[in-house]
Write a protein that holds these residues in place. Structure first.
Motif, mmCIF file in Angstrom:
data_model
loop_
_atom_site.group_PDB
_atom_site.id
_atom_site.type_symbol
_atom_site.label_atom_id
_atom_site.label_comp_id
_atom_site.label_asym_id
_atom_site.label_seq_id
_atom_site.Cartn_x
_atom_site.Cartn_y
_atom_site.Cartn_z
ATOM 1 N N HIS A 181 8.730 10.589 -5.219
ATOM 2 C CA HIS A 181 8.876 9.466 -6.037
ATOM 3 C C HIS A 181 7.835 9.714 -7.378
ATOM 4 N N ILE A 182 8.222 9.413 -8.603
ATOM 5 C CA ILE A 182 7.349 9.398 -9.767
ATOM 6 C C ILE A 182 7.188 8.208 -10.257
ATOM 7 N N TYR A 183 6.006 7.940 -10.733
ATOM 8 C CA TYR A 183 5.293 6.900 -11.386
ATOM 9 C C TYR A 183 5.049 6.781 -12.665
ATOM 10 N N THR A 235 -4.351 7.249 0.852
ATOM 11 C CA THR A 235 -5.212 6.352 0.385
ATOM 12 C C THR A 235 -4.690 6.187 -1.194
ATOM 13 N N THR A 236 -4.611 7.172 -1.817
ATOM 14 C CA THR A 236 -4.021 7.075 -3.208
ATOM 15 C C THR A 236 -2.436 6.430 -3.048
ATOM 16 N N LEU A 237 -1.780 7.066 -2.089
ATOM 17 C CA LEU A 237 -0.365 6.755 -2.051
ATOM 18 C C LEU A 237 -0.444 5.176 -1.790
ATOM 19 N N LYS A 238 -0.954 4.724 -0.904
ATOM 20 C CA LYS A 238 -1.175 3.227 -0.745
ATOM 21 C C LYS A 238 -1.297 2.527 -1.983
ATOM 22 N N ASP A 251 10.082 5.821 -9.822
ATOM 23 C CA ASP A 251 11.585 6.215 -9.763
ATOM 24 C C ASP A 251 11.538 7.120 -8.691
ATOM 25 N N ALA A 252 12.500 6.506 -7.431
ATOM 26 C CA ALA A 252 12.620 7.021 -6.223
ATOM 27 C C ALA A 252 13.918 7.640 -6.069
ATOM 28 N N THR A 282 3.336 12.280 -10.056
ATOM 29 C CA THR A 282 3.592 11.960 -8.701
ATOM 30 C C THR A 282 2.472 11.566 -7.959
ATOM 31 N N VAL A 283 2.477 11.064 -6.691
ATOM 32 C CA VAL A 283 1.233 10.877 -6.001
ATOM 33 C C VAL A 283 0.431 12.012 -6.068
ATOM 34 N N ARG A 284 1.080 13.015 -5.748
ATOM 35 C CA ARG A 284 -0.209 14.197 -5.485
ATOM 36 C C ARG A 284 -0.767 14.638 -7.022
#
Lengths: 126, 126
Positions: free
Chosen positions: A65-67, A42-45, A59-60, A24-26
DNA sequence: GTTTGTTTACGAAATGATTCGTAGATGGAT
DNA sequence: ATCCATCTACGAATCATTTCGTAAACAAAC
């Protein structure tokens, strides 16, 4: 079909994805925070941009979301080495190898491995 | 004391300076033109910036200034290889060497050279 | 259902790199 | 001296990358 080459920041994220798989983004953000100053958005963007560039898959299906990396570490490494050989070593892979070996002081075991690899490669040439 | 790392374009110019020694802007520009689209003042500006960054030295005694590289090719190569090992190969010089050898298909002679180099390096370790 | 915390989306500011137009300086040829 | 070609200086436009503020969506807790 070849993806655009990742930027510095994108590479940092890809490294994490390659090591840990889907994230995840986090999760990514928390790893990044350990070594650099950066806000969460910033990371999200960055990851959204990487998604647009198809450097990652998203994967939304759930809210969070999972990247996943969408380019392989090996291909990326190959691309970048090739470019470095061309632009920094005037096309000589040898010179790069020498630099890498000379500077970094590979261990004895590592040297042995390379030697074995080279012997194999030589056999194939015959 | 370490200079800022050169950008892509700056590296192109440095490569020319390393190969040909001291050059005027026009000389550099004419070499660049062969492989890329670029106006003369663009090249000039780049070299002025490189001078500010101390990547090059400038002899301004005559009207037409003469530029020289102020960082060595070896040091720059070393820096860039180190960085690539750290950011792209997780710190493993070995992995980079393998990529470089594997992809680029070094010639038989080159492989032999590397082998000799490795044998020498091994002796030193003993 | 309202609050709270976490998430994504969007857009814009800040920064860095690259490009070039224009002006002014210089030196040689006429 | 004037003209011409070439050079440097400067500043601005453009483009890519990085950064983050703000708002809206959502889910869980109350």
């Amino acid at each position: 079909m070849s993806q655009p080459k990742p930027t510095e920041s994108e590479l940092e994220i890809l490294n994490i994805l390659w090591e840990r798989g889907a994230c995840t983004v986090r999760e990514i953000h928390e790893v990044l925070e350990k070594t650099k100053e950066a806000g969460y958005t910033t990371t999200l963007k960055l990851m959204q941009i990487m998604n647009e560039k198809n450097l990652v898959n998203r994967d939304a299906s759930s809210k969070t979301h999972i990247y996943q990396a969408n380019i392989s570490q090996e291909d990326t490494q190959g691309q970048m080495v090739k470019k470095m050989i061309d632009t920094v070593f005037n096309g000589s892979a040898m010179d790069l190898v020498m630099q890498a070996l000379g500077n970094h002081k590979a261990s004895k075991d590592e040297l042995e491995l390379i030697k074995q690899y080279l012997e194999q490669a030589e056999k194939k040439k015959k």
